[in-house]
Motif scaffolding. Structure first.
Motif, PDB file in Angstrom:
ATOM      1  N   LEU A   1      47.782  20.798  51.425  1.00 55.34           N
ATOM      2  CA  LEU A   1      47.464  22.207  51.200  1.00 55.34           C
ATOM      3  C   LEU A   1      47.914  23.067  52.378  1.00 55.34           C
ATOM      4  N   GLN A   2      47.772  22.546  53.582  1.00 54.93           N
ATOM      5  CA  GLN A   2      48.216  23.298  54.759  1.00 54.93           C
ATOM      6  C   GLN A   2      49.734  23.479  54.753  1.00 54.93           C
ATOM      7  N   ARG A   3      50.453  22.447  54.274  1.00 51.06           N
ATOM      8  CA  ARG A   3      51.912  22.589  54.141  1.00 51.06           C
ATOM      9  C   ARG A   3      52.252  23.652  53.092  1.00 51.06           C
ATOM     10  N   ASP A   4      51.509  23.623  51.966  1.00 55.47           N
ATOM     11  CA  ASP A   4      51.730  24.626  50.916  1.00 55.47           C
ATOM     12  C   ASP A   4      51.437  26.032  51.429  1.00 55.47           C
ATOM     13  N   MET A   5      50.378  26.154  52.216  1.00 54.65           N
ATOM     14  CA  MET A   5      50.021  27.464  52.753  1.00 54.65           C
ATOM     15  C   MET A   5      51.091  27.959  53.723  1.00 54.65           C
ATOM     16  N   ALA A   6      51.657  27.043  54.498  1.00 53.92           N
ATOM     17  CA  ALA A   6      52.733  27.420  55.425  1.00 53.92           C
ATOM     18  C   ALA A   6      53.943  27.931  54.653  1.00 53.92           C
ATOM     19  N   GLU A   7      54.209  27.329  53.491  1.00 52.43           N
ATOM     20  CA  GLU A   7      55.334  27.783  52.662  1.00 52.43           C
ATOM     21  C   GLU A   7      55.094  29.186  52.130  1.00 52.43           C
ATOM     22  N   THR A   8      53.853  29.503  51.771  1.00 50.74           N
ATOM     23  CA  THR A   8      53.556  30.834  51.227  1.00 50.74           C
ATOM     24  C   THR A   8      53.803  31.929  52.258  1.00 50.74           C
ATOM     25  N   GLU A   9      53.768  31.565  53.543  1.00 48.65           N
ATOM     26  CA  GLU A   9      54.025  32.558  54.588  1.00 48.65           C
ATOM     27  C   GLU A   9      55.483  33.023  54.560  1.00 48.65           C
ATOM     28  N   ASN A  10      56.366  32.234  53.889  1.00 46.25           N
ATOM     29  CA  ASN A  10      57.782  32.598  53.769  1.00 46.25           C
ATOM     30  C   ASN A  10      58.084  33.348  52.473  1.00 46.25           C
ATOM     31  N   ALA A  11      57.035  33.750  51.737  1.00 47.64           N
ATOM     32  CA  ALA A  11      57.241  34.389  50.425  1.00 47.64           C
ATOM     33  C   ALA A  11      58.087  35.651  50.545  1.00 47.64           C
ATOM     34  N   ASP A  12      57.855  36.444  51.577  1.00 48.41           N
ATOM     35  CA  ASP A  12      58.606  37.702  51.723  1.00 48.41           C
ATOM     36  C   ASP A  12      60.093  37.457  51.932  1.00 48.41           C
ATOM     37  N   ASP A  13      60.464  36.319  52.506  1.00 48.04           N
ATOM     38  CA  ASP A  13      61.882  35.996  52.685  1.00 48.04           C
ATOM     39  C   ASP A  13      62.588  35.918  51.332  1.00 48.04           C
ATOM     40  N   TYR A  14      61.893  35.317  50.346  1.00 45.83           N
ATOM     41  CA  TYR A  14      62.479  35.207  49.005  1.00 45.83           C
ATOM     42  C   TYR A  14      62.611  36.590  48.366  1.00 45.83           C
ATOM     43  N   ARG A  15      61.605  37.441  48.558  1.00 44.02           N
ATOM     44  CA  ARG A  15      61.667  38.804  47.978  1.00 44.02           C
ATOM     45  C   ARG A  15      62.845  39.587  48.572  1.00 44.02           C
ATOM     46  N   ILE A  16      62.986  39.509  49.904  1.00 43.57           N
ATOM     47  CA  ILE A  16      64.066  40.240  50.587  1.00 43.57           C
ATOM     48  C   ILE A  16      65.439  39.776  50.090  1.00 43.57           C
ATOM     49  N   LYS A  17      65.595  38.453  49.963  1.00 43.23           N
ATOM     50  CA  LYS A  17      66.875  37.925  49.492  1.00 43.23           C
ATOM     51  C   LYS A  17      67.162  38.377  48.070  1.00 43.23           C
ATOM     52  N   GLY A  18      66.121  38.409  47.219  1.00 43.57           N
ATOM     53  CA  GLY A  18      66.296  38.877  45.845  1.00 43.57           C
ATOM     54  C   GLY A  18      66.716  40.332  45.795  1.00 43.57           C
ATOM     55  N   GLU A  19      66.057  41.155  46.644  1.00 42.36           N
ATOM     56  CA  GLU A  19      66.379  42.585  46.657  1.00 42.36           C
ATOM     57  C   GLU A  19      67.810  42.831  47.163  1.00 42.36           C
ATOM     58  N   ILE A  20      68.210  42.122  48.222  1.00 39.04           N
ATOM     59  CA  ILE A  20      69.551  42.312  48.787  1.00 39.04           C
ATOM     60  C   ILE A  20      70.618  41.841  47.802  1.00 39.04           C
ATOM     61  N   LEU A  21      70.367  40.721  47.125  1.00 40.20           N
ATOM     62  CA  LEU A  21      71.319  40.259  46.096  1.00 40.20           C
ATOM     63  C   LEU A  21      71.464  41.301  45.001  1.00 40.20           C
ATOM     64  N   THR A  22      70.339  41.874  44.562  1.00 38.38           N
ATOM     65  CA  THR A  22      70.379  42.889  43.504  1.00 38.38           C
ATOM     66  C   THR A  22      71.183  44.106  43.954  1.00 38.38           C
ATOM     67  N   THR A  23      71.034  44.491  45.212  1.00 31.80           N
ATOM     68  CA  THR A  23      71.744  45.663  45.752  1.00 31.80           C
ATOM     69  C   THR A  23      73.252  45.431  45.792  1.00 31.80           C
ATOM     70  N   TYR A  24      73.652  44.196  46.154  1.00 30.28           N
ATOM     71  CA  TYR A  24      75.092  43.902  46.347  1.00 30.28           C
ATOM     72  C   TYR A  24      75.636  42.947  45.278  1.00 30.28           C
ATOM     73  N   LEU A  25      75.163  43.086  44.049  1.00 32.59           N
ATOM     74  CA  LEU A  25      75.620  42.197  42.965  1.00 32.59           C
ATOM     75  C   LEU A  25      77.140  42.260  42.781  1.00 32.59           C
ATOM     76  N   ASN A  26      77.710  43.428  43.060  1.00 26.51           N
ATOM     77  CA  ASN A  26      79.150  43.575  42.856  1.00 26.51           C
ATOM     78  C   ASN A  26      79.976  42.753  43.836  1.00 26.51           C
ATOM     79  N   ARG A  27      79.342  42.272  44.922  1.00 17.52           N
ATOM     80  CA  ARG A  27      80.070  41.450  45.898  1.00 17.52           C
ATOM     81  C   ARG A  27      79.947  39.951  45.612  1.00 17.52           C
ATOM     82  N   VAL A  28      79.092  39.615  44.659  1.00 16.08           N
ATOM     83  CA  VAL A  28      78.811  38.205  44.373  1.00 16.08           C
ATOM     84  C   VAL A  28      79.619  37.756  43.170  1.00 16.08           C
ATOM     85  N   ASP A  29      80.332  36.657  43.312  1.00 15.54           N
ATOM     86  CA  ASP A  29      81.098  36.089  42.204  1.00 15.54           C
ATOM     87  C   ASP A  29      80.425  34.805  41.724  1.00 15.54           C
ATOM     88  N   ARG A  30      80.517  34.590  40.432  1.00 13.59           N
ATOM     89  CA  ARG A  30      79.966  33.344  39.856  1.00 13.59           C
ATOM     90  C   ARG A  30      80.686  32.134  40.457  1.00 13.59           C
TER      91      ARG A  30
END
Length: 568
Positions: A311-340
Motif C-alpha cells: 500500500l505504501q508503494r501504491d501511495m507513492a505512485e499516486t504522488e506522481n498522478a499530476d505528471d500523467y495529467r501534465i503529459k496528457g495536457e501537453i500531448l493534447t496541445t501539440y497533437l499536430n507534432r505527434v505522428d502515429r
C-alpha cells in the motif's frame, strides 16, 4: 543456576521436616509434566510440586496458584486411585544424585496396606515422575512413557520392573571421610576453573556453579579437609539465596556462593524457587498452551506488514498522478507534432519553460489515444488515493491490534489465554484449530482482572487482555474512579478503586500499568491517568480500544519487586 544433587540434598531435608507423616488430600496435574500433591502435615496443608518439565525440572513446596484442567488426565486418575489418602513415611535421595523417592503407605482396592514409591528423576529432558509398587518394584505408571526404542537399558512403562538410573562411579561428598584425593587435586590444579572440572569428575551431584564455589572454598587457606566439610555442612543448614552473577545473569543457591552480588535471602528453598521460577515457568507454559494463538498472531502480523508495504508503494505512485495529467495536457496541445508509430517525443513544457518534457508513446495508438491514455492513468491514481489512504489506516490499525495481542500473550498467565482465544474466535481470526470441536452456544464468561492492594490499602484492578480491559473500564469501573494506561504503548487498563487516590497509590498503580505493558523492560515509561468519565469507546472499534482526554502523564520505571509486594 542448577538444581544439582547438592541442592537436592538440601531440598530433601526441607521437605522431610515439613511433610513427613503427612496425608495426601488432593492430587492434581495442572500441566502435562507437573504433578501437585496437597499434603496435610503438622496442622498445615502444603502443595508439593513435582516437575518433570525439560527446562524447569524440580521438587518444591509451592504457593503459586494453579488452574487445573476441567478433565483430569489418565495419569492423574491413576495417581488418585493409588495415592489418595496415603501417608508419607519417608523421603530419600539416591546417593547425591538428582533422584528423590517419596515413600507412601496407602490402601489398595481390597483395603490391604501397601507401600508405594513415587520417584522423581530430575534429569533435564529425561526428567520423569514414576509410581512404583515397593514390594515387587513394578511400575504402576509414569508421566512420560519410555519404550525400548528410546532406552534399551530400562523401560519406563506400566508393568515393567523399575531399574534405577545408571550409577556413576563418583563419591557422595556428604559421606566422604578421606580427603587425600581432594588435597591432591587442589595441589595439582591451582586454577579454579580447572580444579572445578576435576571435582565434577570425582564427586557426585555438583553442578557447574557448585563445583566453582567448592573450588574457591578449597583454595582459601590451605585447610582442604576442613574447608571441604564446612562447605557441605552449609547444605544441611541452608540460607536460600537469590543472587546476581557475571553477565547480568541470576542464580539460586542453597547459601551465598563466592563472586555473587545483590544477594537476596528467602525463608525457605521452596520460596526461593517460587521467586526464581514463577515467571520463567509461567512464560514457558504460556508458550506451550498458547502456541496456536502465537502462530495465528504471527501470521496476521506478517500478512498485514506485507500488505502495508504494498500500500505504501501504491501511495507513492499516486504522488506522481499530476505528471500523467501534465503529459496528457501537453500531448493534447501539440497533437499536430505527434505522428502515429512514434515511441517517444520531446515537447515544450509550458509548466516549466526552461525544461522540455520527454513523453513515452505507444506506437500502436494514435496521438489522441496516447493523450487519453495519460489522462486515464491520472484519473485512476487520483481515484485510488482515497481507497489506498483508507486501506493504509485499516492495515495500520490491524498491525497495532495484533502487536497488542502479541504483547498480551507475552504477559499472560495460562488462564488469560482463554479470553484471548475467545476474542480471536469472535473476530474470525481463529478458525477451527480445536480439532473440530463444536462451539459453545452460550457466551463465554470473561476472567476477572488481577487484583492488587496499594500501600495505603486501596484496591487496584489490572486487565490482562482486551476483553478484560473492556469489561473493567466500560462496565466494572465507577465513572469517578481513576484509569491508567501506558501512553501510545500496548498494555493493560488499570483502575484505582478510589475517587481520590493518594499520590503514592497513583505512583504504584502507574508502576502496574508500566509493568503490564510492552514497555515492561524499559525505563521512564510514560503512563497517562484520568477519570473513567473521560474514557470513550468509538463505535465499531476492536475490543479494549478506547480514547480519552484530560489526562496527566507520569514517568515510571517498572519495578517487579513492587509489583510482587502489591499482589493481593
Amino acid at each position: 543456576m542448577s538444581f544439582d544433587g547438592s541442592f537436592t540434598h538440601s531440598m530433601k531435608n526441607e521437605l522431610t521436616n515439613l511433610l513427613q507423616t503427612g496425608r495426601i488430600s488432593k492430587i492434581n496435574q495442572p500441566y502435562p509434566n507437573e504433578l501437585i500433591l496437597t499434603i496435610r502435615a503438622h496442622g498445615k496443608s502444603h502443595q508439593l510440586l513435582l516437575s518433570a518439565n525439560p527446562t524447569y525440572a524440580r521438587v518444591q513446596i509451592t504457593k503459586v496458584p494453579y488452574v487445573n484442567p476441567s478433565v483430569p488426565t489418565n495419569f492423574t486418575m491413576i495417581m488418585r486411585k493409588h495415592l489418595s489418602g496415603g501417608i508419607l513415611t519417608d523421603i530419600k535421595q539416591q546417593n547425591n544424585d538428582r533422584v528423590m523417592t517419596f515413600t507412601f503407605t496407602a490402601r489398595n482396592e481390597l483395603g490391604d496396606q501397601t507401600k508405594l514409591d513415587l520417584i522423581i528423576e530430575i534429569m533435564a529432558r529425561h526428567s520423569n515422575i514414576i509410581l512404583v509398587n515397593q514390594a515387587d518394584r513394578k511400575i504402576i505408571d509414569a508421566v512420560k512413557h519410555v519404550g525400548s526404542d528410546v532406552n534399551r537399558y530400562r523401560l519406563l512403562l506400566p508393568g515393567a520392573t523399575y531399574i534405577n538410573p545408571p550409577k556413576q562411579d563418583l563419591q557422595d561428598p556428604f559421606v566422604k571421610t578421606d580427603f587425600a584425593d581432594i588435597e591432591q587435586l587442589v595441589k595439582d590444579f591451582p586454577n579454579i576453573d580447572v580444579l572445578a572440572g576435576n571435582l565434577r569428575k570425582s564427586l557426585q551431584g555438583l553442578g557447574n556453579d557448585t563445583s566453582l564455589a567448592l573450588a574457591s572454598f578449597l583454595h582459601r587457606d590451605g585447610k582442604v579437609a576442613v574447608n571441604f566439610q564446612d562447605f557441605f555442612k552449609q547444605f544441611d543448614d541452608p540460607k536460600p539465596t537469590f543472587s546476581h552473577i557475571a553477565s547480568n545473569k541470576i542464580n539460586f543457591t542453597a547459601f551465598p556462593y563466592p563472586d555473587t552480588t545483590k544477594n537476596r535471602f528467602y525463608p525457605s528453598l521452596s520460596e526461593l524457587l517460587d521467586a526464581f521460577y514463577a515467571n520463567k515457568a509461567q512464560r514457558d507454559r504460556v508458550r506451550e498452551q498458547g502456541s496456536v494463538l502465537i502462530q495465528v498472531v504471527k501470521k496476521q502480523l506478517k500478512k498485514n506488514r506485507t500488505k502495508l508495504k504494498k500500500l505504501q508503494r501504491d501511495m507513492a505512485e499516486t504522488e506522481n498522478a499530476d505528471d500523467y495529467r501534465i503529459k496528457g495536457e501537453i500531448l493534447t496541445t501539440y497533437l499536430n507534432r505527434v505522428d502515429r508509430g512514434m515511441t517517444s517525443i520531446e515537447l515544450p513544457n509550458y509548466y516549466d519553460e526552461d525544461r522540455p518534457i520527454k513523453i513515452q508513446l505507444s506506437n500502436q495508438q494514435s496521438p489522441s489515444q496516447n493523450a487519453q491514455r495519460y489522462f486515464k492513468k491520472y484519473q485512476k491514481l487520483k481515484n485510488a488515493v482515497k481507497f489506498v489512504s483508507e486501506q493504509l489506516n485499516l492495515t495500520k490499525q490491524e498491525i497495532d491490534y495484533f502487536e497488542n495481542i502479541q504483547s498480551q500473550i507475552e504477559l499472560a498467565d495460562p488462564q488469560d489465554l482463554v479470553d484471548i482465544r475467545y476474542e480471536l474466535e469472535q473476530g474470525h481470526y481463529l478458525r477451527d484449530h480445536e480439532q473440530n470441536k463444536k462451539k459453545k452456544a452460550k457466551r463465554q464468561k470473561i476472567n476477572k482482572p488481577e487484583e492488587f492492594i496499594s500501600s495505603d490499602g486501596t484496591e487496584i484492578l489490572v486487565g490482562k487482555n482486551n476483553l478484560q480491559n473492556e469489561k473493567l473500564t466500560m462496565h466494572t469501573a465507577d465513572k469517578r474512579e481513576t484509569w491508567l494506561h501506558t501512553k501510545d504503548i500496548p498494555g493493560s487498563h488499570v483502575i484505582i478503586r478510589s475517587f481520590d487516590p493518594s499520590e503514592q497509590t497513583l505512583a504504584e498503580a502507574a508502576n502496574l500499568a508500566a509493568y503490564f505493558s510492552k514497555a515492561r523492560d524499559s525505563s521512564k515509561v510514560q503512563v497517562d491517568y484520568t477519570k473513567v468519565k473521560n474514557i470513550r469507546k468509538p463505535n465499531g472499534t476492536k475490543p479494549g480500544y478506547v480514547i480519552y482526554d484530560n489526562q496527566t502523564t507520569l514517568f515510571i520505571t517498572p519495578d517487579e519487586q513492587l509489583v510482587e509486594s502489591l499482589k493481593k
